[in-house]
Motif scaffolding. Structure first.
Motif, PDB file in Angstrom:
ATOM      1  N   PRO A   1       0.829  -1.197   0.000  1.00 54.25           N
ATOM      2  CA  PRO A   1       0.000   0.000   0.000  1.00 54.25           C
ATOM      3  C   PRO A   1       0.871   1.257   0.000  1.00 54.25           C
ATOM      4  O   PRO A   1       1.780   1.370   0.814  1.00 54.25           O
ATOM      5  CB  PRO A   1      -0.790  -0.122   1.301  1.00 54.25           C
ATOM      6  CG  PRO A   1       0.110  -0.878   2.210  1.00 54.25           C
ATOM      7  CD  PRO A   1       0.955  -1.767   1.347  1.00 54.25           C
ATOM      8  N   SER A   2       0.614   2.155  -0.918  1.00 53.92           N
ATOM      9  CA  SER A   2       1.433   3.358  -0.969  1.00 53.92           C
ATOM     10  C   SER A   2       1.005   4.330   0.117  1.00 53.92           C
ATOM     11  O   SER A   2      -0.167   4.605   0.291  1.00 53.92           O
ATOM     12  CB  SER A   2       1.301   4.031  -2.335  1.00 53.92           C
ATOM     13  OG  SER A   2      -0.034   4.442  -2.558  1.00 53.92           O
ATOM     14  N   GLY A   3       1.972   4.809   0.863  1.00 54.44           N
ATOM     15  CA  GLY A   3       1.690   5.818   1.863  1.00 54.44           C
ATOM     16  C   GLY A   3       0.993   5.323   3.112  1.00 54.44           C
ATOM     17  O   GLY A   3       0.577   6.110   3.955  1.00 54.44           O
ATOM     18  N   ARG A   4       0.843   4.029   3.225  1.00 55.73           N
ATOM     19  CA  ARG A   4       0.172   3.462   4.409  1.00 55.73           C
ATOM     20  C   ARG A   4       0.955   2.246   4.860  1.00 55.73           C
ATOM     21  O   ARG A   4       1.733   1.682   4.122  1.00 55.73           O
ATOM     22  CB  ARG A   4      -1.270   3.037   4.078  1.00 55.73           C
ATOM     23  CG  ARG A   4      -2.180   4.144   3.615  1.00 55.73           C
ATOM     24  CD  ARG A   4      -2.593   5.072   4.730  1.00 55.73           C
ATOM     25  NE  ARG A   4      -3.637   5.990   4.322  1.00 55.73           N
ATOM     26  CZ  ARG A   4      -3.414   7.132   3.698  1.00 55.73           C
ATOM     27  NH1 ARG A   4      -2.191   7.501   3.414  1.00 55.73           N
ATOM     28  NH2 ARG A   4      -4.445   7.899   3.382  1.00 55.73           N
ATOM     29  N   THR A   5       0.708   1.847   6.086  1.00 54.77           N
ATOM     30  CA  THR A   5       1.303   0.603   6.554  1.00 54.77           C
ATOM     31  C   THR A   5       0.393  -0.559   6.188  1.00 54.77           C
ATOM     32  O   THR A   5      -0.827  -0.443   6.200  1.00 54.77           O
ATOM     33  CB  THR A   5       1.498   0.628   8.075  1.00 54.77           C
ATOM     34  OG1 THR A   5       0.250   0.938   8.687  1.00 54.77           O
ATOM     35  CG2 THR A   5       2.538   1.663   8.473  1.00 54.77           C
ATOM     36  N   ALA A   6       1.014  -1.679   5.844  1.00 53.10           N
ATOM     37  CA  ALA A   6       0.253  -2.826   5.358  1.00 53.10           C
ATOM     38  C   ALA A   6      -0.715  -3.355   6.395  1.00 53.10           C
ATOM     39  O   ALA A   6      -1.724  -3.953   6.060  1.00 53.10           O
ATOM     40  CB  ALA A   6       1.212  -3.932   4.920  1.00 53.10           C
ATOM     41  N   TRP A   7      -0.420  -3.114   7.676  1.00 53.28           N
ATOM     42  CA  TRP A   7      -1.291  -3.647   8.701  1.00 53.28           C
ATOM     43  C   TRP A   7      -2.417  -2.691   9.079  1.00 53.28           C
ATOM     44  O   TRP A   7      -3.132  -2.904  10.055  1.00 53.28           O
ATOM     45  CB  TRP A   7      -0.486  -4.042   9.933  1.00 53.28           C
ATOM     46  CG  TRP A   7       0.443  -2.988  10.436  1.00 53.28           C
ATOM     47  CD1 TRP A   7       0.198  -2.041  11.381  1.00 53.28           C
ATOM     48  CD2 TRP A   7       1.801  -2.785  10.007  1.00 53.28           C
ATOM     49  NE1 TRP A   7       1.296  -1.264  11.560  1.00 53.28           N
ATOM     50  CE2 TRP A   7       2.300  -1.696  10.743  1.00 53.28           C
ATOM     51  CE3 TRP A   7       2.643  -3.407   9.077  1.00 53.28           C
ATOM     52  CZ2 TRP A   7       3.600  -1.221  10.574  1.00 53.28           C
ATOM     53  CZ3 TRP A   7       3.927  -2.940   8.922  1.00 53.28           C
ATOM     54  CH2 TRP A   7       4.392  -1.849   9.658  1.00 53.28           C
ATOM     55  N   SER A   8      -2.563  -1.605   8.317  1.00 53.40           N
ATOM     56  CA  SER A   8      -3.664  -0.675   8.560  1.00 53.40           C
ATOM     57  C   SER A   8      -4.965  -1.150   7.931  1.00 53.40           C
ATOM     58  O   SER A   8      -6.018  -0.548   8.160  1.00 53.40           O
ATOM     59  CB  SER A   8      -3.330   0.703   7.999  1.00 53.40           C
ATOM     60  OG  SER A   8      -2.201   1.253   8.635  1.00 53.40           O
ATOM     61  N   TYR A   9      -4.900  -2.200   7.137  1.00 54.55           N
ATOM     62  CA  TYR A   9      -6.057  -2.662   6.386  1.00 54.55           C
ATOM     63  C   TYR A   9      -6.198  -4.172   6.478  1.00 54.55           C
ATOM     64  O   TYR A   9      -5.220  -4.890   6.686  1.00 54.55           O
ATOM     65  CB  TYR A   9      -5.915  -2.289   4.909  1.00 54.55           C
ATOM     66  CG  TYR A   9      -5.832  -0.805   4.670  1.00 54.55           C
ATOM     67  CD1 TYR A   9      -4.609  -0.158   4.634  1.00 54.55           C
ATOM     68  CD2 TYR A   9      -6.988  -0.055   4.493  1.00 54.55           C
ATOM     69  CE1 TYR A   9      -4.530   1.207   4.425  1.00 54.55           C
ATOM     70  CE2 TYR A   9      -6.923   1.308   4.281  1.00 54.55           C
ATOM     71  CZ  TYR A   9      -5.691   1.921   4.260  1.00 54.55           C
ATOM     72  OH  TYR A   9      -5.627   3.265   4.056  1.00 54.55           O
ATOM     73  N   THR A  10      -7.410  -4.603   6.292  1.00 53.34           N
ATOM     74  CA  THR A  10      -7.638  -6.007   5.969  1.00 53.34           C
ATOM     75  C   THR A  10      -7.354  -6.147   4.479  1.00 53.34           C
ATOM     76  O   THR A  10      -7.814  -5.342   3.662  1.00 53.34           O
ATOM     77  CB  THR A  10      -9.087  -6.391   6.286  1.00 53.34           C
ATOM     78  OG1 THR A  10      -9.249  -6.472   7.706  1.00 53.34           O
ATOM     79  CG2 THR A  10      -9.466  -7.713   5.649  1.00 53.34           C
ATOM     80  N   VAL A  11      -6.558  -7.134   4.129  1.00 54.46           N
ATOM     81  CA  VAL A  11      -6.133  -7.303   2.745  1.00 54.46           C
ATOM     82  C   VAL A  11      -6.586  -8.654   2.216  1.00 54.46           C
ATOM     83  O   VAL A  11      -6.423  -9.679   2.878  1.00 54.46           O
ATOM     84  CB  VAL A  11      -4.604  -7.178   2.634  1.00 54.46           C
ATOM     85  CG1 VAL A  11      -4.137  -7.498   1.214  1.00 54.46           C
ATOM     86  CG2 VAL A  11      -4.163  -5.775   3.023  1.00 54.46           C
ATOM     87  N   GLY A  12      -7.142  -8.619   1.043  1.00 54.36           N
ATOM     88  CA  GLY A  12      -7.547  -9.849   0.378  1.00 54.36           C
ATOM     89  C   GLY A  12      -6.854  -9.980  -0.966  1.00 54.36           C
ATOM     90  O   GLY A  12      -6.523  -8.982  -1.605  1.00 54.36           O
ATOM     91  N   TRP A  13      -6.602 -11.199  -1.364  1.00 53.03           N
ATOM     92  CA  TRP A  13      -6.117 -11.509  -2.710  1.00 53.03           C
ATOM     93  C   TRP A  13      -7.260 -12.151  -3.488  1.00 53.03           C
ATOM     94  O   TRP A  13      -7.921 -13.067  -2.980  1.00 53.03           O
ATOM     95  CB  TRP A  13      -4.935 -12.457  -2.662  1.00 53.03           C
ATOM     96  CG  TRP A  13      -3.641 -11.809  -2.299  1.00 53.03           C
ATOM     97  CD1 TRP A  13      -3.059 -11.745  -1.066  1.00 53.03           C
ATOM     98  CD2 TRP A  13      -2.754 -11.142  -3.200  1.00 53.03           C
ATOM     99  NE1 TRP A  13      -1.873 -11.068  -1.143  1.00 53.03           N
ATOM    100  CE2 TRP A  13      -1.657 -10.683  -2.447  1.00 53.03           C
ATOM    101  CE3 TRP A  13      -2.777 -10.869  -4.567  1.00 53.03           C
ATOM    102  CZ2 TRP A  13      -0.594  -9.983  -3.013  1.00 53.03           C
ATOM    103  CZ3 TRP A  13      -1.723 -10.177  -5.139  1.00 53.03           C
ATOM    104  CH2 TRP A  13      -0.645  -9.740  -4.364  1.00 53.03           C
ATOM    105  N   PHE A  14      -7.460 -11.676  -4.685  1.00 49.59           N
ATOM    106  CA  PHE A  14      -8.449 -12.219  -5.601  1.00 49.59           C
ATOM    107  C   PHE A  14      -7.751 -12.600  -6.901  1.00 49.59           C
ATOM    108  O   PHE A  14      -6.612 -12.181  -7.147  1.00 49.59           O
ATOM    109  CB  PHE A  14      -9.538 -11.186  -5.909  1.00 49.59           C
ATOM    110  CG  PHE A  14     -10.485 -10.914  -4.773  1.00 49.59           C
ATOM    111  CD1 PHE A  14     -10.096 -10.167  -3.676  1.00 49.59           C
ATOM    112  CD2 PHE A  14     -11.775 -11.400  -4.811  1.00 49.59           C
ATOM    113  CE1 PHE A  14     -10.962  -9.907  -2.624  1.00 49.59           C
ATOM    114  CE2 PHE A  14     -12.666 -11.155  -3.770  1.00 49.59           C
ATOM    115  CZ  PHE A  14     -12.253 -10.408  -2.680  1.00 49.59           C
ATOM    116  N   ARG A  15      -8.431 -13.361  -7.718  1.00 49.29           N
ATOM    117  CA  ARG A  15      -7.886 -13.670  -9.036  1.00 49.29           C
ATOM    118  C   ARG A  15      -9.016 -13.748 -10.048  1.00 49.29           C
ATOM    119  O   ARG A  15     -10.164 -14.046  -9.698  1.00 49.29           O
ATOM    120  CB  ARG A  15      -7.102 -14.984  -9.018  1.00 49.29           C
ATOM    121  CG  ARG A  15      -7.919 -16.234  -8.747  1.00 49.29           C
ATOM    122  CD  ARG A  15      -6.998 -17.436  -8.606  1.00 49.29           C
ATOM    123  NE  ARG A  15      -7.752 -18.676  -8.369  1.00 49.29           N
ATOM    124  CZ  ARG A  15      -7.178 -19.841  -8.098  1.00 49.29           C
ATOM    125  NH1 ARG A  15      -5.840 -19.933  -8.021  1.00 49.29           N
ATOM    126  NH2 ARG A  15      -7.928 -20.909  -7.911  1.00 49.29           N
TER     127      ARG A  15
END
Length: 125
Positions: free
Chosen positions: A24-38
């Protein structure tokens, strides 16, 4: 607004491994719930894996359980998807997505607010 950048896609043979990263640009990765899709050609975008902002909930699609692993890399500020034992059915454009749900991993694309541009993964037999 947060921008997500995926990396790590490419060509692989059946049985190989690839590691995708979402930054994530300008944010920390742990500030969000992150999902991978395809999304494979001619198919709907489908959920692959996700990790909650709290880190307490990790969810995998049945098709990738035991083969894929999602994790946060705090040093790189990324959320990574380790993909092992790849098969041709894993061929798709892979997207990372983020939302602010703190504890639960949504598994539908409509619940995510931010999306990356996608990275192509192609697995040959």
């Amino acid at each position: 607004q947060v921008q997500l950048v995926e990396s790590g896609g490419g060509l692989a043979q059946a049985g190989d491994s690839l590691r995708l990263s979402c930054a994530p640009s300008g944010r920390t990765a742990w500030s969000y719930t992150v999902g991978w899709f395809r999304q494979a050609p001619g198919k709907e975008r489908e959920f692959v894996a996700g990790i909650a902002r709290s880190g307490g909930d990790i969810v995998y699609a049945d098709s990738v359980k035991g083969r894929f692993s999602i994790s946060r890399d705090y040093a790189k500020n990324t959320v990574d998807l380790q993909m092992n034992s790849l098969n041709p059915e894993d061929t798709a454009v892979y997207y990372c997505a983020a939302n602010r749900s703190p504890f639960r991993v949504p598994t539908t694309k409509d619940e995510y607010d931010y999306w990356g541009q996608g990275t192509q993964v192609t697995v040959s037999s």
